[in-house]
Motif scaffolding. Sequence first.
Motif, short mmCIF file in Angstrom:
data_model
loop_
_atom_site.label_atom_id
_atom_site.label_comp_id
_atom_site.label_asym_id
_atom_site.label_seq_id
_atom_site.Cartn_x
_atom_site.Cartn_y
_atom_site.Cartn_z
N LYS A 1 56.25 27.92 34.24
CA LYS A 1 55.17 28.43 34.73
C LYS A 1 54.81 27.37 35.87
O LYS A 1 54.62 26.06 35.64
CB LYS A 1 54.29 29.03 34.30
N ILE A 2 54.25 27.88 37.09
CA ILE A 2 53.99 26.87 38.19
C ILE A 2 52.41 27.20 38.35
O ILE A 2 52.05 28.35 38.86
CB ILE A 2 54.67 27.10 39.59
N ILE A 3 51.53 26.25 38.46
CA ILE A 3 50.25 26.24 38.83
C ILE A 3 49.98 25.24 39.98
O ILE A 3 50.25 24.28 40.00
CB ILE A 3 49.18 25.88 37.70
N VAL A 4 48.96 25.80 40.92
CA VAL A 4 49.00 24.92 42.15
C VAL A 4 47.41 24.74 42.26
O VAL A 4 46.60 25.50 41.79
CB VAL A 4 49.36 25.40 43.33
N ASP A 5 46.93 23.49 42.80
CA ASP A 5 45.76 23.15 43.12
C ASP A 5 45.20 23.91 44.09
O ASP A 5 45.79 24.26 45.19
CB ASP A 5 45.55 21.35 43.41
N LEU A 6 43.82 24.14 44.03
CA LEU A 6 43.05 24.95 45.28
C LEU A 6 41.94 24.16 45.63
O LEU A 6 41.18 23.89 44.42
CB LEU A 6 42.79 26.48 44.51
N GLY B 1 49.24 30.43 38.57
CA GLY B 1 47.82 30.09 38.31
C GLY B 1 47.28 29.13 39.49
O GLY B 1 48.19 28.40 40.40
N PHE B 2 46.06 28.75 39.30
CA PHE B 2 45.50 27.71 40.24
C PHE B 2 44.53 26.85 39.20
O PHE B 2 43.69 27.39 38.57
CB PHE B 2 44.76 28.45 41.23
N ARG C 1 48.00 35.79 35.40
CA ARG C 1 47.96 34.76 36.18
C ARG C 1 46.68 33.85 36.22
O ARG C 1 45.64 34.68 35.66
CB ARG C 1 48.03 35.06 37.98
N ILE C 2 46.40 32.50 36.18
CA ILE C 2 45.35 31.89 35.65
C ILE C 2 44.59 31.19 36.61
O ILE C 2 44.97 30.72 37.62
CB ILE C 2 45.65 31.38 34.20
N LEU C 3 43.27 30.95 36.22
CA LEU C 3 42.55 30.03 36.83
C LEU C 3 42.15 28.86 35.86
O LEU C 3 41.33 29.22 34.70
CB LEU C 3 41.21 30.65 37.38
N CYS C 4 41.87 27.71 36.42
CA CYS C 4 41.55 26.38 35.50
C CYS C 4 40.49 25.75 36.20
O CYS C 4 40.76 25.33 37.21
CB CYS C 4 42.75 25.66 35.06
N ALA C 5 39.39 25.49 35.71
CA ALA C 5 37.98 24.83 36.28
C ALA C 5 38.34 23.29 36.14
O ALA C 5 38.20 22.97 35.00
CB ALA C 5 36.57 25.41 36.10
#
Length: 586
Positions: free
Chosen positions: A125-130, A234-235, A297-301
């Motif tokens: 899976k691919i998570i990108v910075d926001l 996700g982000f 789809r996910i969010l990581c703080a």
Amino acid sequence: MTDTLSTTSDVTSDATSGATHLTHLLHPADSADAAWWRHAVIYQIYPRSWADGDGDGIGDLPGVTARLPYLKALGVDAIWFSPFYTSPQADAGYDVADYRDIDPLFGTLADADELVAKAHDLGLKIIVDLVPNHSSDEHVWFQAALAAGPGSPERARYIFRDGKGEHGELPPNDWRSVFGGDGWTRVTEPDGTPGQWYLHLFDTKQPDFDWDNPEVGDEFESILRFWLDRGIDGFRVDVAHGLIKEPGLPDYDVEQHLLDGELKPGSPVPPMWDQDAVHDVYRRWRKVLDSYGTPDRILCAEAWVRPQERAVRYVRPDEMHQAFNFDFLKAQWTAEDLRSTIASSLEAADSVGAPSTWVLSNHDVVRHASRLGLPVGERQPNGISATDPQPDRALGLKRARAATALMLSLPGGAYLYQAEELGLPESTDMPGEFRQDPTFIRTKGEEIGRDGCRVPIPWEKDAPAFGFGPSDQTWLPQPEVYGEYAVDQQDGVEGSTLELYRTLLRTRRERALGTGGLEAVDGFGDDVVALVNTGSGDADDATTLVVANLGSEPVQLPEGVTVLVASGPLTDDGAVPTDTTVWASL
């Protein structure tokens, strides 16, 4: 006689059986079919420094795509990318000029689409910075704000204020930048006169958005949908605790650091961090992500917030999915500190039904293979220069391997930083003229900054730039010692750090440690972290004893256990030496 070990949480000592190790529950097991993000191991790629596909000395997306099989073989579940958006690169991409395009340094949108497709084909899976706290000063919105002048709708998207003093020559308040110096910069108005000031909690080229303006929230919802529609999973949310500022922007005469979210007893919440209204932003975002269905789809703080009771508010069921466990990253190398941090982290996360998300290194801190080679108990440095006390390289690597083995045995998610699987140390001999971190520049070198953990990584010992790309160019210089750590020097080599990581990740998956219950084990001594993970997986007996010895003498394992993996060699009689972690089946 060697002690045996009971594994029920209410066990008492039984002198006839020799059981002197008592366990107590720290965390109940998760569901065996828990959502992927509750137990995933996610690998951070810093795009500038992972793989260069075109030979310009800067890593890029085609370079990453070509090496995706390496990550599949490593055994991770997902990749998180630090920013690859269009940017003047004043803060290595954390100053975004266009949130919907790829910077030419790294490639094109087509390259990003190809990368996502190939990663998904491999099951990654691919998570990108926001980056929602601030944009680049070259963003079209900020340029429009400068041109429009005071009181305009364009300026209302950022935090512009009139200055204090007879002629507005003083900043609106006394807030400081995290990177050093004032947190405000005065602009020249369209008519050429000195004008208003804008807030930048980071670099002057990173103006803070005004999240009280509904336009800002609408724009970021649109940005989320843009990338979700392209298949992003996700982000990771940069400075997640910083979006909302206290109304009125009251003075707060405190030098700023990322950890200023910490609250001391009786202290007010800092007016620029961790404001209650920030959670409304993430509730809105969660609804957007949930609308895309499964898989989640996910969010990581990235929320540098203390105490833990406040930090876990970011991962309540209707907000984010994960938050980095910075308390674990910052824990001292003592059994007492690690035990208490693990226990309190799990208790806090369980209170809101979230997994804890463990991390030891990232692009903002000294690599843990070097950090753990410094004296225990001292303040962790923000970068290391050639004139600073140097880490003990061998000791740091030994402890880093043990720390990682401990981390990957814990239930929940985990993040790995690129090349930590090689045991790569911090670059500590980089001359000042090569350093690019705004922290180094704004403090005139008083703070060394983060360049040392961002150096391009080594793939082949005898190739130009250690195989980073097809030329001998690298955007930051690589220490000569990096050749010893290159992938080709470790691949298939028994006992290498790379093979240790592969074994840990494979065993973690086979024994379902990420969804396991966790029990603390007493009786090994004050300098030992001993745990039982009760995960169940493909192994016949998936109850796993974890013993991390931080004391000065070897520690005997209980009778009847089978060692699965050890972070370093055991003694001749099978005991666990100092600064070593063992996983064993019961």
